[in-house]
Design a protein around this motif. Structure first.
Motif, PDB file in Angstrom:
ATOM      1  N   THR B  75       2.099  20.336  -4.091  1.00 14.86           N
ATOM      2  CA  THR B  75       0.999  21.112  -4.693  1.00 14.86           C
ATOM      3  C   THR B  75       0.067  20.232  -5.511  1.00 14.86           C
ATOM      4  O   THR B  75      -0.933  20.699  -6.038  1.00 14.86           O
ATOM      5  CB  THR B  75       1.565  22.214  -5.623  1.00 14.86           C
ATOM      6  OG1 THR B  75       2.330  21.581  -6.655  1.00 14.86           O
ATOM      7  CG2 THR B  75       2.439  23.185  -4.856  1.00 14.86           C
ATOM      8  N   GLY B  76       0.400  18.957  -5.696  1.00 22.91           N
ATOM      9  CA  GLY B  76      -0.441  18.047  -6.471  1.00 22.91           C
ATOM     10  C   GLY B  76      -1.553  17.450  -5.625  1.00 22.91           C
ATOM     11  O   GLY B  76      -1.712  17.795  -4.444  1.00 22.91           O
ATOM     12  N   ASN B  77      -2.311  16.544  -6.225  1.00 19.91           N
ATOM     13  CA  ASN B  77      -3.464  15.926  -5.556  1.00 19.91           C
ATOM     14  C   ASN B  77      -3.068  14.544  -5.047  1.00 19.91           C
ATOM     15  O   ASN B  77      -3.059  13.559  -5.792  1.00 19.91           O
ATOM     16  CB  ASN B  77      -4.625  15.837  -6.553  1.00 19.91           C
ATOM     17  CG  ASN B  77      -5.883  15.322  -5.896  1.00 19.91           C
ATOM     18  OD1 ASN B  77      -5.851  14.810  -4.773  1.00 19.91           O
ATOM     19  ND2 ASN B  77      -7.008  15.480  -6.583  1.00 19.91           N
ATOM     20  N   ALA B  78      -2.748  14.450  -3.775  1.00 20.45           N
ATOM     21  CA  ALA B  78      -2.283  13.190  -3.184  1.00 20.45           C
ATOM     22  C   ALA B  78      -3.421  12.200  -2.991  1.00 20.45           C
ATOM     23  O   ALA B  78      -3.190  11.053  -2.600  1.00 20.45           O
ATOM     24  CB  ALA B  78      -1.575  13.470  -1.857  1.00 20.45           C
ATOM     25  N   ASN B  79      -4.648  12.653  -3.277  1.00 18.79           N
ATOM     26  CA  ASN B  79      -5.790  11.731  -3.157  1.00 18.79           C
ATOM     27  C   ASN B  79      -6.085  10.972  -4.445  1.00 18.79           C
ATOM     28  O   ASN B  79      -7.004  10.168  -4.475  1.00 18.79           O
ATOM     29  CB  ASN B  79      -7.046  12.508  -2.739  1.00 18.79           C
ATOM     30  CG  ASN B  79      -6.901  13.061  -1.343  1.00 18.79           C
ATOM     31  OD1 ASN B  79      -6.386  12.382  -0.448  1.00 18.79           O
ATOM     32  ND2 ASN B  79      -7.322  14.310  -1.154  1.00 18.79           N
ATOM     33  N   LYS B  80      -5.353  11.297  -5.484  1.00 18.38           N
ATOM     34  CA  LYS B  80      -5.631  10.629  -6.776  1.00 18.38           C
ATOM     35  C   LYS B  80      -4.392   9.846  -7.211  1.00 18.38           C
ATOM     36  O   LYS B  80      -3.276  10.386  -7.226  1.00 18.38           O
ATOM     37  CB  LYS B  80      -5.964  11.658  -7.871  1.00 18.38           C
ATOM     38  CG  LYS B  80      -7.250  12.443  -7.636  1.00 18.38           C
ATOM     39  CD  LYS B  80      -8.533  11.614  -7.806  1.00 18.38           C
ATOM     40  CE  LYS B  80      -8.842  11.238  -9.234  1.00 18.38           C
ATOM     41  NZ  LYS B  80      -9.246  12.354 -10.067  1.00 18.38           N
ATOM     42  N   THR B  81      -4.624   8.605  -7.565  1.00 21.62           N
ATOM     43  CA  THR B  81      -3.517   7.739  -8.008  1.00 21.62           C
ATOM     44  C   THR B  81      -3.820   7.161  -9.391  1.00 21.62           C
ATOM     45  O   THR B  81      -4.889   6.566  -9.596  1.00 21.62           O
ATOM     46  CB  THR B  81      -3.296   6.585  -7.006  1.00 21.62           C
ATOM     47  OG1 THR B  81      -3.053   7.150  -5.717  1.00 21.62           O
ATOM     48  CG2 THR B  81      -2.114   5.720  -7.432  1.00 21.62           C
ATOM     49  N   LEU B  82      -2.882   7.366 -10.292  1.00 17.24           N
ATOM     50  CA  LEU B  82      -3.005   6.817 -11.649  1.00 17.24           C
ATOM     51  C   LEU B  82      -2.068   5.619 -11.777  1.00 17.24           C
ATOM     52  O   LEU B  82      -0.889   5.711 -11.424  1.00 17.24           O
ATOM     53  CB  LEU B  82      -2.626   7.892 -12.676  1.00 17.24           C
ATOM     54  CG  LEU B  82      -2.697   7.493 -14.160  1.00 17.24           C
ATOM     55  CD1 LEU B  82      -4.124   7.107 -14.562  1.00 17.24           C
ATOM     56  CD2 LEU B  82      -2.189   8.641 -15.039  1.00 17.24           C
ATOM     57  N   LEU B  83      -2.609   4.504 -12.273  1.00 18.37           N
ATOM     58  CA  LEU B  83      -1.806   3.287 -12.457  1.00 18.37           C
ATOM     59  C   LEU B  83      -1.450   3.124 -13.929  1.00 18.37           C
ATOM     60  O   LEU B  83      -2.329   3.180 -14.794  1.00 18.37           O
ATOM     61  CB  LEU B  83      -2.604   2.065 -11.983  1.00 18.37           C
ATOM     62  CG  LEU B  83      -1.957   0.688 -12.221  1.00 18.37           C
ATOM     63  CD1 LEU B  83      -0.686   0.516 -11.391  1.00 18.37           C
ATOM     64  CD2 LEU B  83      -2.955  -0.429 -11.910  1.00 18.37           C
ATOM     65  N   PHE B  84      -0.152   2.949 -14.196  1.00 15.60           N
ATOM     66  CA  PHE B  84       0.289   2.589 -15.548  1.00 15.60           C
ATOM     67  C   PHE B  84       0.576   1.094 -15.591  1.00 15.60           C
ATOM     68  O   PHE B  84       1.419   0.600 -14.833  1.00 15.60           O
ATOM     69  CB  PHE B  84       1.578   3.334 -15.929  1.00 15.60           C
ATOM     70  CG  PHE B  84       1.384   4.794 -16.207  1.00 15.60           C
ATOM     71  CD1 PHE B  84       0.549   5.215 -17.230  1.00 15.60           C
ATOM     72  CD2 PHE B  84       2.051   5.755 -15.442  1.00 15.60           C
ATOM     73  CE1 PHE B  84       0.378   6.573 -17.498  1.00 15.60           C
ATOM     74  CE2 PHE B  84       1.881   7.105 -15.706  1.00 15.60           C
ATOM     75  CZ  PHE B  84       1.040   7.521 -16.736  1.00 15.60           C
ATOM     76  N   TYR B  85      -0.137   0.390 -16.491  1.00 16.15           N
ATOM     77  CA  TYR B  85       0.167  -1.027 -16.694  1.00 16.15           C
ATOM     78  C   TYR B  85       1.038  -1.153 -17.941  1.00 16.15           C
ATOM     79  O   TYR B  85       0.659  -0.702 -19.028  1.00 16.15           O
ATOM     80  CB  TYR B  85      -1.111  -1.851 -16.868  1.00 16.15           C
ATOM     81  CG  TYR B  85      -0.879  -3.228 -17.460  1.00 16.15           C
ATOM     82  CD1 TYR B  85      -0.035  -4.142 -16.822  1.00 16.15           C
ATOM     83  CD2 TYR B  85      -1.485  -3.609 -18.647  1.00 16.15           C
ATOM     84  CE1 TYR B  85       0.204  -5.395 -17.367  1.00 16.15           C
ATOM     85  CE2 TYR B  85      -1.255  -4.869 -19.201  1.00 16.15           C
ATOM     86  CZ  TYR B  85      -0.405  -5.752 -18.562  1.00 16.15           C
ATOM     87  OH  TYR B  85      -0.165  -7.000 -19.109  1.00 16.15           O
TER      88      TYR B  85
END
Lengths: 456, 456
Positions: B75-85
């Protein structure tokens, strides 16, 4: 006039050599207050054994000052008194592992005598005594009165000497003084300095914050290192002109005689560059003054040290809260240390550097003997006789270094000239301090001839 | 949208606390290369235990880089990726005797958790994971894809990171990045930096001779300390204007949005003065720019350190042969370290200081996120929600400090914003490093809300 041969003088000096060795064996390191009482007694005995009288002055603090006196012989000139200024204390011997012989066991190798104090200053004291001993063995005896002032704090700044000179000015009263040091330069010329520069040693500090700060704050927070750098740069321009108002005030202009002497001094640019590995032109290059004129007649302003913030390897991003610099001004006659410190603080205040504070850490005035005093030529003439025609004699109105001659001038009012048995390899203050025995014998002859000239 | 209560999130975080404590117990001191393999495995396990996939990248030298990936829920947005550094390495704990608890035994006292790495940077990594863990327990699961880049050399200059980012740019591809640090300032405002300054760290050296020289020679011999002082003073005037030609070249002017943000930033002069014990006015005093503008938009030139000659107590009369200074220039977007070093050397050459040599010791470019990118407001909005109306949120176009954001920009091209659980007493890099547990829980909420906003 006494007719002493060099051979006879050398023979006597050799006979007296154990006295010198024993004197060098005393580890009289003044900064550690070592061996002071026994050295004082030893110095007294050396004088008394030759018939001199002594007094140990120790009522004003510090290490005792030894007074010595030899009266002119009946055929000598009892109206003339020559004062020898020497010191019985030495520098520490450290670093010990750099000595090739024991620093407190005099060791002669290939005509060179090694030990702490050979050059600075036990050797020159023995030279004076040996000259007296030699003269006393002649029929005519001493041509003049001789006084000694032998102090024990020269290596720690002669910090009590002025008090003794002030109180005992009458006791030390004399007509002329031979200074504790002297000798030959690196081109084997015998150098006679007739004075010395003074010094105002300043510490400048800038404070901008209570703590060191992350350097990202440099966008808004002022920086002690920048303040001090800019303050210093305002004091001396890139042409090395000192810009501090009043700095050159009160300088006594050189006399005609002094100028002529300095004009005749040799200066070897090549050997100076090689000796120090200089990578920059001399600061006198392209200027109207010669290097010799600068060394003798001009005051200096030298950054001896500067420190602020992080100075290790690599990087550290810190905005320093404090900065300090050590600034050594060598002074010429007429200048006073307090005035110099005052001028620098006023200059800083006037140029917006009120936050940079000046502290006078050490101050000494310059001194230059009157070059027309007959004593000057007596020292030169007797040196020519002692050192022979192969040796060039340089008479210099004043040394570029500093020492406490001015207090002798203040309380005793007499010409002061340097003669000693140092050489360019003497390493005073360093390991393997030495004198050359040939210089030692010549130095004794110089003192014998000088006393003769002086007592005429 | 996931509806997680603060209580539920806190409860989960408390249940997971032993994982955090065990992570803090690993003494991952990168400069000593301590505990690297076991920490890498531990980081991998933390990610894998939540269902994430990992890769350990270690083919390009240095300590391994851990890649982690969590796929958005159906149900989430597979087109958006958040990177944690983040980084798994820590600073050394020394000086150990200044710690009130064992640096590698996490200890909670009165709501504050003490251990090396709590603030920098193990705590923030656990915050991110706890947010993911909480979301994964909800029906909706993860609102977006999550990637991790967890390196092990941040405390030693991220010296191999660029190589990994270059080679693995596709692997780390993302739409936005949350930077490793962040937190509250000394007035309890939550600060969101959207960029960082760069740095050109220069070492300037002047040499004038092969040996240190007696300062009496200062009348004729040039002096490295003077040369360097005068050279530095030529680079920045007493009004603190940088005078190096070309220094301000190529600066990207701030945008309207950036200017507006900075105009609205609070600046407390009194607390700044008190915090650092400033004794001088701010260098922005009397100028048209505000302290906030200077901190964000203006490059700096800071003397971090200067050393020459004698800097001990008292006096030593020496003419130094060499002098060096460390100069840290904080750069703004558009400036490059190599150009700055080049400009400084050219300036010195042009002004007659060819003898003063410039070496670039460290160089990093600045980075500023595009303030109109929707991610910026997503971070702000989610922070407002997490920290509540009592907490002021400050959005700052860039931090005044420096870090390797620009290489993320170079290879990944994404907005980068800071969020973290530090506070003004965190003592990162110092003894008694800490975070406050209240901040820890709020930080998890911030990440939960952010992922929700970001995945919309």
């Amino acid at each position: 006039m006494n007719n002493l041969t060099k051979e006879a003088v050398k023979s006597l000096a050799d006979k007296r050599m154990p006295l010198f060795y024993d004197y060098l064996a005393l580890p009289t390191v003044s900064t550690e207050h070592r061996a002071i009482p026994e050295t004082v007694t030893y110095v007294e005995n050396l004088i008394q054994d030759l018939g001199g009288e002594t007094q140990v002055l120790d009522d004003l603090g510090g290490h005792p000052v030894v007074y010595g006196f030899f009266k002119a012989s009946p055929t000598g000139n009892a109206n003339k008194t020559l004062l020898f200024y020497n010191h019985y204390d030495v520098q520490p011997a450290e670093p010990l592992d750099e000595w090739q012989t024991d620093p407190f066991t005099a060791t002669e190798k290939e005509g060179i005598l090694y030990a702490r104090g050979t050059a600075d200053n036990k050797g020159n004291f023995i030279v004076r005594l040996n000259a007296i001993a030699a003269l006393l063995e002649t029929e005519d005896g001493l041509p003049c009165n001789i006084k000694f002032l032998v102090e024990g704090e020269e290596e720690i700044g002669s910090r009590n000497l002025e008090k003794y000179l002030q109180k005992y000015a009458d006791l030390f009263k004399a007509d002329a003084c031979i200074w504790e040091f002297g000798g030959k330069d690196n081109e084997e010329r015998f150098v006679i300095d007739a004075g010395i520069k003074g010094m105002a040693y300043l510490e400048l500090t800038a404070d901008s914050a209570g703590i060191d700060i992350h350097s990202s704050m440099g966008a808004i927070v002022d920086n002690a290192a920048w303040r001090l750098t800019q303050a210093l740069a305002s004091m001396r321009d890139v042409e090395n002109n000192i810009l501090v108002e009043g700095f050159y005030d009160d300088i006594t202009p050189p006399t005609k005689e002094e100028k002529e002497l300095v004009a005749s001094l040799p200066f070897n640019l090549e050997s100076t560059v090689a000796q120090y590995g200089l990578t920059r032109p001399l600061i006198t290059d392209g200027k109207e003054i010669t290097p010799s004129e600068a060394l003798v007649f001009y005051p200096t302003m030298t950054i001896c040290g500067i420190l602020s913030g992080f100075v290790g390897e690599g990087t550290k991003t810190v905005l320093p809260r404090t900065a300090k610099a050590k600034v050594d001004c060598r002074l010429v006659p007429g200048q006073t240390p307090a005035h110099i410190a005052d001028c620098v603080q006023k200059h800083l205040d006037k140029h917006g550097f009120e936050d940079v504070k000046v502290h006078l850490l050490d101050g000494q005035k310059a001194f230059r003997s009157n070059m027309t005093d007959p004593f000057v030529q007596q020292v030169v003439k007797s040196a020519e006789k002692a050192y022979g025609t192969d040796t060039e004699i340089l008479l210099v109105p004043n040394n570029a270094g500093t020492g406490p001659m001015y207090i002798f001038d203040q309380y005793l009012k007499l010409p002061i000239l340097c003669s000693g048995v140092g050489w360019s390899g003497s390493r005073a203050h360093a390991p393997n301090e030495s004198i050359r025995m040939a210089d030692f014998y010549e130095g004794i002859m110089h003192m014998i001839y000088l006393m003769g000239e002086f007592g005429k």
